[in-house]
Design a protein around this motif. Sequence first.
Motif, PDB file in Angstrom:
ATOM      1  N   GLY A 205      57.822  47.586  43.572  1.00 43.07           N
ATOM      2  CA  GLY A 205      57.810  46.142  43.734  1.00 43.07           C
ATOM      3  C   GLY A 205      56.572  45.661  44.469  1.00 43.07           C
ATOM      4  N   VAL A 206      56.167  46.407  45.504  1.00 36.27           N
ATOM      5  CA  VAL A 206      54.959  46.052  46.265  1.00 36.27           C
ATOM      6  C   VAL A 206      53.740  46.020  45.347  1.00 36.27           C
ATOM      7  N   ILE A 207      53.598  47.037  44.510  1.00 29.39           N
ATOM      8  CA  ILE A 207      52.452  47.094  43.593  1.00 29.39           C
ATOM      9  C   ILE A 207      52.479  45.922  42.622  1.00 29.39           C
ATOM     10  N   LEU A 208      53.643  45.665  42.021  1.00 31.66           N
ATOM     11  CA  LEU A 208      53.759  44.559  41.063  1.00 31.66           C
ATOM     12  C   LEU A 208      53.438  43.222  41.719  1.00 31.66           C
ATOM     13  N   GLY A 209      53.975  43.002  42.904  1.00 31.38           N
ATOM     14  CA  GLY A 209      53.739  41.748  43.610  1.00 31.38           C
ATOM     15  C   GLY A 209      52.280  41.563  43.968  1.00 31.38           C
ATOM     16  N   ALA A 210      51.657  42.640  44.414  1.00 28.12           N
ATOM     17  CA  ALA A 210      50.251  42.559  44.805  1.00 28.12           C
ATOM     18  C   ALA A 210      49.356  42.288  43.594  1.00 28.12           C
ATOM     19  N   VAL A 211      49.608  42.978  42.488  1.00 32.77           N
ATOM     20  CA  VAL A 211      48.815  42.766  41.270  1.00 32.77           C
ATOM     21  C   VAL A 211      48.976  41.330  40.778  1.00 32.77           C
ATOM     22  N   ALA A 212      50.215  40.842  40.749  1.00 31.62           N
ATOM     23  CA  ALA A 212      50.476  39.487  40.266  1.00 31.62           C
ATOM     24  C   ALA A 212      49.734  38.452  41.117  1.00 31.62           C
ATOM     25  N   VAL A 213      49.842  38.572  42.423  1.00 26.61           N
ATOM     26  CA  VAL A 213      49.192  37.605  43.315  1.00 26.61           C
ATOM     27  C   VAL A 213      47.679  37.709  43.203  1.00 26.61           C
ATOM     28  N   ASP A 214      47.145  38.920  43.055  1.00 27.29           N
ATOM     29  CA  ASP A 214      45.706  39.110  42.942  1.00 27.29           C
ATOM     30  C   ASP A 214      45.148  38.346  41.737  1.00 27.29           C
ATOM     31  N   TYR A 215      45.811  38.442  40.612  1.00 26.54           N
ATOM     32  CA  TYR A 215      45.343  37.763  39.401  1.00 26.54           C
ATOM     33  C   TYR A 215      45.612  36.256  39.456  1.00 26.54           C
ATOM     34  N   ILE A 216      46.719  35.873  40.053  1.00 27.84           N
ATOM     35  CA  ILE A 216      47.027  34.438  40.176  1.00 27.84           C
ATOM     36  C   ILE A 216      46.004  33.745  41.067  1.00 27.84           C
ATOM     37  N   LEU A 217      45.679  34.356  42.213  1.00 29.35           N
ATOM     38  CA  LEU A 217      44.695  33.762  43.125  1.00 29.35           C
ATOM     39  C   LEU A 217      43.305  33.678  42.493  1.00 29.35           C
ATOM     40  N   ALA A 218      43.039  34.583  41.559  1.00 36.18           N
ATOM     41  CA  ALA A 218      41.742  34.563  40.870  1.00 36.18           C
ATOM     42  C   ALA A 218      41.745  33.604  39.679  1.00 36.18           C
ATOM     43  N   GLY A 219      42.865  32.929  39.438  1.00 37.84           N
ATOM     44  CA  GLY A 219      42.956  31.993  38.323  1.00 37.84           C
ATOM     45  C   GLY A 219      43.094  32.651  36.969  1.00 37.84           C
ATOM     46  N   GLU A 220      43.621  33.867  36.931  1.00 36.22           N
ATOM     47  CA  GLU A 220      43.745  34.619  35.688  1.00 36.22           C
ATOM     48  C   GLU A 220      45.210  34.848  35.308  1.00 36.22           C
ATOM     49  N   SER A 221      46.038  33.840  35.514  1.00 39.64           N
ATOM     50  CA  SER A 221      47.468  33.969  35.226  1.00 39.64           C
ATOM     51  C   SER A 221      47.730  34.211  33.743  1.00 39.64           C
ATOM     52  N   THR A 222      46.990  33.510  32.877  1.00 45.55           N
ATOM     53  CA  THR A 222      47.193  33.661  31.434  1.00 45.55           C
ATOM     54  C   THR A 222      46.909  35.089  30.992  1.00 45.55           C
ATOM     55  N   PHE A 223      45.802  35.634  31.479  1.00 44.07           N
ATOM     56  CA  PHE A 223      45.465  37.022  31.155  1.00 44.07           C
ATOM     57  C   PHE A 223      46.551  37.967  31.667  1.00 44.07           C
ATOM     58  N   LEU A 224      47.009  37.733  32.901  1.00 49.15           N
ATOM     59  CA  LEU A 224      48.024  38.597  33.512  1.00 49.15           C
ATOM     60  C   LEU A 224      49.291  38.648  32.676  1.00 49.15           C
ATOM     61  N   ILE A 225      49.788  37.479  32.275  1.00 52.52           N
ATOM     62  CA  ILE A 225      51.032  37.419  31.503  1.00 52.52           C
ATOM     63  C   ILE A 225      50.858  38.094  30.146  1.00 52.52           C
ATOM     64  N   ALA A 226      49.727  37.795  29.491  1.00 52.20           N
ATOM     65  CA  ALA A 226      49.493  38.380  28.172  1.00 52.20           C
ATOM     66  C   ALA A 226      49.269  39.892  28.256  1.00 52.20           C
ATOM     67  N   TRP A 227      48.698  40.349  29.353  1.00 52.91           N
ATOM     68  CA  TRP A 227      48.447  41.780  29.536  1.00 52.91           C
ATOM     69  C   TRP A 227      49.745  42.541  29.813  1.00 52.91           C
ATOM     70  N   LEU A 228      50.571  41.992  30.691  1.00 60.32           N
ATOM     71  CA  LEU A 228      51.763  42.722  31.125  1.00 60.32           C
ATOM     72  C   LEU A 228      52.984  42.529  30.237  1.00 60.32           C
ATOM     73  N   SER A 229      53.141  41.356  29.640  1.00 62.00           N
ATOM     74  CA  SER A 229      54.407  41.057  28.972  1.00 62.00           C
ATOM     75  C   SER A 229      54.743  41.961  27.781  1.00 62.00           C
ATOM     76  N   PRO A 230      53.803  42.361  26.909  1.00 57.79           N
ATOM     77  CA  PRO A 230      54.216  43.181  25.760  1.00 57.79           C
ATOM     78  C   PRO A 230      54.916  44.478  26.144  1.00 57.79           C
ATOM     79  N   HIS A 231      54.367  45.202  27.120  1.00 60.03           N
ATOM     80  CA  HIS A 231      55.006  46.450  27.536  1.00 60.03           C
ATOM     81  C   HIS A 231      55.854  46.291  28.795  1.00 60.03           C
ATOM     82  N   GLY A 232      55.465  45.340  29.654  1.00 59.08           N
ATOM     83  CA  GLY A 232      56.140  45.203  30.947  1.00 59.08           C
ATOM     84  C   GLY A 232      57.582  44.756  30.843  1.00 59.08           C
ATOM     85  N   VAL A 233      57.910  43.944  29.817  1.00 65.97           N
ATOM     86  CA  VAL A 233      59.294  43.463  29.702  1.00 65.97           C
ATOM     87  C   VAL A 233      60.254  44.595  29.333  1.00 65.97           C
ATOM     88  N   ILE A 234      59.714  45.729  28.911  1.00 70.67           N
ATOM     89  CA  ILE A 234      60.535  46.917  28.654  1.00 70.67           C
ATOM     90  C   ILE A 234      60.353  47.934  29.768  1.00 70.67           C
TER      91      ILE A 234
END
Length: 339
Positions: A205-234
């Motif tokens: 959870g710590v790793i996931l939270g840190a990665v998510a916040v890192d990309y969100i703060l950099a303004g790359e939320s769209t990339f983050l969701i598109a990168w993680l969602s195909p495999h991450g939701v499984i």
Amino acid sequence: MIIDLQRFIIEERNYWSELEDILDRMENEPANRMSMDEAKHFHYLYQRTSADLAKLKTFSSEKDISQYLELLIARAYSEIHETRKNSHRFAPVQWFFRTFPRAFRRHIAAFLLSLAITLGGGAFGGIALTFDQEAKEVIMPFSHLSGDPSDRVADEETSTEDRLAGAKMSGSAWYMTHNTKVSIFTIVLGLTWGAGTVLMLFYNGVILGAVAVDYILAGESTFLIAWLSPHGVIEIPAILLAGQAGLVLAGAMIGWGNPMTLSMRLRKISGDLVTLSFGVAIMLVWAGFIESFISQYHEPVLPYSLKTGFGIVELVLLILFLARSGMKSDRKTEILYER
């Protein structure tokens, strides 16, 4: 009516254990045949256990023991009525669409706890990175996560090379084996009375939270969701299910307020534990293929909307599968099939 419940359980437990031992021998050595005296004794134990179950049914608080005896009686019934061949035939489709989601739902409380621990770790990792960017070097375990998210996105979106050309299958295999090792480790750590399982879930959870916040703060939320969602939701639910299995194992190890012996508690959850473990493995195999063939390709190769939409469809299907699949089948069939 049973006056002293605990005394009754202590007195009858030996008969239940003896019946269970006989059933184990019959399943492990199907070629062996009982003598007439052994068959009579087996039938006596079956009848006695059935009578004990009827007595325990008057105590609504003893659901665990009642379920254990139901399973024991179902196994004995199938042996007596010569249904052994049919009950031992493994049906993969039936297992996947009935047994697996049922095992998940039976231990939904452990799954919710697994989810809560992971979310707690995610909150911790996100907050730590928000207030201390230097924590990134400590939290992030992979080199490709240590740099600036915007630099990575720019590099991914402008690159014309297929970085995984000729290596997609080996990449898939690496993702599968790495995540499966983590999941198995998370399950096995249930033997530490759950302490290790909790630490693994929290750390993920710590790793996931840190990665998510890192990309969100950099303004790359769209990339983050598109990168993680195909495999991450499984993949992420698979890790949560591994945590669920580890917590179920921990509950059997601890046995608070449960009068059954440790061996009886472990026997009771063994089928579901194996089912959840194999279910997790199947989910991670799928996630490994998706991560290598879809997740690692970004715009302009694959539109972000397409990748995100694919992830949403996967998530909806997974939720429906775990929540609804196999609900119409009756309880008796479930006991006979899962024994």
